[in-house]
Scaffold this active site. Sequence first.
Site, PDB file in Angstrom:
ATOM      1  N   ARG A 176     -41.177 -90.635  38.790  1.00 40.73           N
ATOM      2  CA  ARG A 176     -40.131 -90.694  39.066  1.00 40.73           C
ATOM      3  C   ARG A 176     -39.276 -88.769  38.979  1.00 40.73           C
ATOM      4  NH1 ARG A 176     -34.145 -92.385  36.219  1.00 40.73           N
ATOM      5  NH2 ARG A 176     -35.640 -91.486  33.601  1.00 40.73           N
ATOM      6  N   ASP A 456     -32.544 -89.386  25.274  1.00 41.73           N
ATOM      7  CA  ASP A 456     -33.124 -88.598  26.551  1.00 41.73           C
ATOM      8  C   ASP A 456     -31.966 -88.099  27.041  1.00 41.73           C
ATOM      9  OD1 ASP A 456     -31.875 -90.913  28.459  1.00 41.73           O
ATOM     10  OD2 ASP A 456     -34.051 -90.957  29.123  1.00 41.73           O
TER      11      ASP A 456
END
Length: 544
Positions: A176, A456
Site C-alpha cells: 500500500r 495507527d
Amino acid sequence: MSAILRDIEPRKSDPSGFEVVAEGDAAHDLFDVAAQQILVDLHRQFDPERRARLDARGRRQACFDAGELPDWRADTRAIREGDWRVAPIPAPLLDRRVEITGPTDPKMILNALNSGARVYMADFEDSTSPTWSNLLLGQRSLRAAVAGTLEFTAPDTGKRYALRTDRDNLATLMVRPRGWHLVEAHACVDGASMSASLFDLGVFLFHNACALAEQGRGPYVYLPKLEAMEEAALWESVLAHCEERLGLAHGTIKVTVLIETLPAAFEMHEILHALRQRIVGLNCGRWDYIFSYLKTFRAHPDRILPSRAQVTMTQPFLRAYSELLIQTCHRRGAHAMGGMAAQIPIAHDAEANAAALARVRADKEREVAAGHDGTWVAHPGLIPLAREIFDRGMPTPNQQQVARLDVAVTRDELIAPCAGTITRAGFEGNIEVCVRYLAAWLAGQGCVPIHHLMEDAATAEIARAQIWQWLAHGGLSLDDGNAIDFALFDATLHEVAQRLAAHADLPGSEHLEVAVHRLDDLTHDEQLADFLTLAAYPCIVERR
C-alpha cells in the site's frame, strides 16, 4: 530491471531533475539512473492531475460544509446500471480469507509473510511513520523479501528471523503506497516534492515488478483513501504507464481499493469500472471510513458521533456500507474484503484476553455471515481465530456466489446519524491516544499498541476528529453530566501530559511536548484539519 528500462526508447524527460533532499543516506542502491528516470517521468506526467484531483476534493468538501449531503452521481448512472464485470482474478488472490497488515520494517515483513495469513499488506501509509530512514529500510526490505534473501537479527535478543523454507505457504505480498494527499519532501523533481503515492509505488515497482511477475505473484497493490472515480482513473493511468515502462502486459498489476471515505461509498461501481482491467476487490477500511464520516460532516451538528467504542460495525450507517460493498463487489466479480481487527492478544490477563477475543470472534462471524470474502487482522496472534471462523463459514475460496440481492441501501441509510453517548473514558481516551500516537509517530513508529489495541494513523484520526467535533459544536455533555468544553479539554490534556511524562519508556516520549502542543493547536482551530499526518509532517521534515 535496469536493463529493461535502458532498452526502452529514451524519453524527453531525463533523470537530472531528481534530487534526494535528506541528510545521510542518499540511497544510491535504490535510485540509479534508470530508477530516477521512472520517478521523474511519473512526477512530470501525473502530478498536475493529482493536484487537480485534490482541488476537486476541496470543492466537494466546501459543498458539504455548506450543508450539502453526499449522494449518488447523476452523470454516472449508466455505469451503475450497466452489465459489466471486472477482469478475472489471478490464482494467488482467489482465496484471501485472512490478511495481515503492518509496517515495512524487516521483522514485520518476515513475521507477516511467515504468519499463515493468505495475504500480507506491506503498508507505507497509516502504519508507517514517513521518516526517510523508514522509507528506505522498507523499500530495501521488500526488495530482499521478493528476492527471497531477507533476514533479520533482533539487536536486543539476537533472535534470527528468515523466510520459511516452504515458500508456497508464504503470504502473498501486497503493497500500500501513501494516499494522493501526501507528499514526499525528501525526494524532489524539478525542485518540487514528489507525490508520496508516486514515490512509494515507483520505487517498489522499479525494483520488484518484473521479479513478481516472473514468479506469478503480482505485483499486487492496495490503493488508499480514494474519494472519486476520477482518482481511480488517475491510478489506472499511472499503473498502465508503469507497465509500459517496465515491459509488462497491460493489467499485470492488480489492485484492491480501500473504501475508506464516505464520498467513495457512493462511487463503488464507478471506481471498479475505472480500474476494471486490474481491480480484484474493495476493502471495508472501517477506521478511515469513520474518520471520513466525521470530516465530511464536520459542519453538521446533527451528525455527531458518540464515543469511539460505541461506533461499531453494527451501527446502521456502517452496516449499510458493509452490505452495499458486498453486493457491489459480487455483482461485478470482485472480492469484498472485511475490516480490521485492531485487538492485540493480552498475555497476562486471561479474563481481559477472553473478552477481547470474544469481540473479534463476533466481528468476524458477522463478516463471514454477511458475505465477505476475507478479513483483516493487525496481529499474528489473531490469525488462527479469524481463519477458523472463515474456514467454517466459507468452505469455498471466496463467496462470489453470495449476491446479497436483499440489500437495498438508500442515501439516508449510508449517512444515518449514530446513536450513543459520550463517556468520560471515551473523552479522556481519545486525548491519550492522540498524544501517544503522535509522539510515537514523530519518533518514527507508525503503529503503536495502546491499551491492547493497535493504533495507527486512522484510529488516531478518529480520536482527534471526535475531540474537535464535540468541542466545536458546543452544548454537549459527558454521560456523567459534565459539560464538554475547552476548560474540560485543557484540564484533561494537562492531566494526560503529566501522567505520560512520568513514563519515559513510552514510544516517542522525547516528543511528548510537541505532540501535546500540536493536538492543542489542532483542537482549538476553527476548522477541522484534513489530516493529522499532514499537519505534523513538517516536524519530521525539519529533522532531515
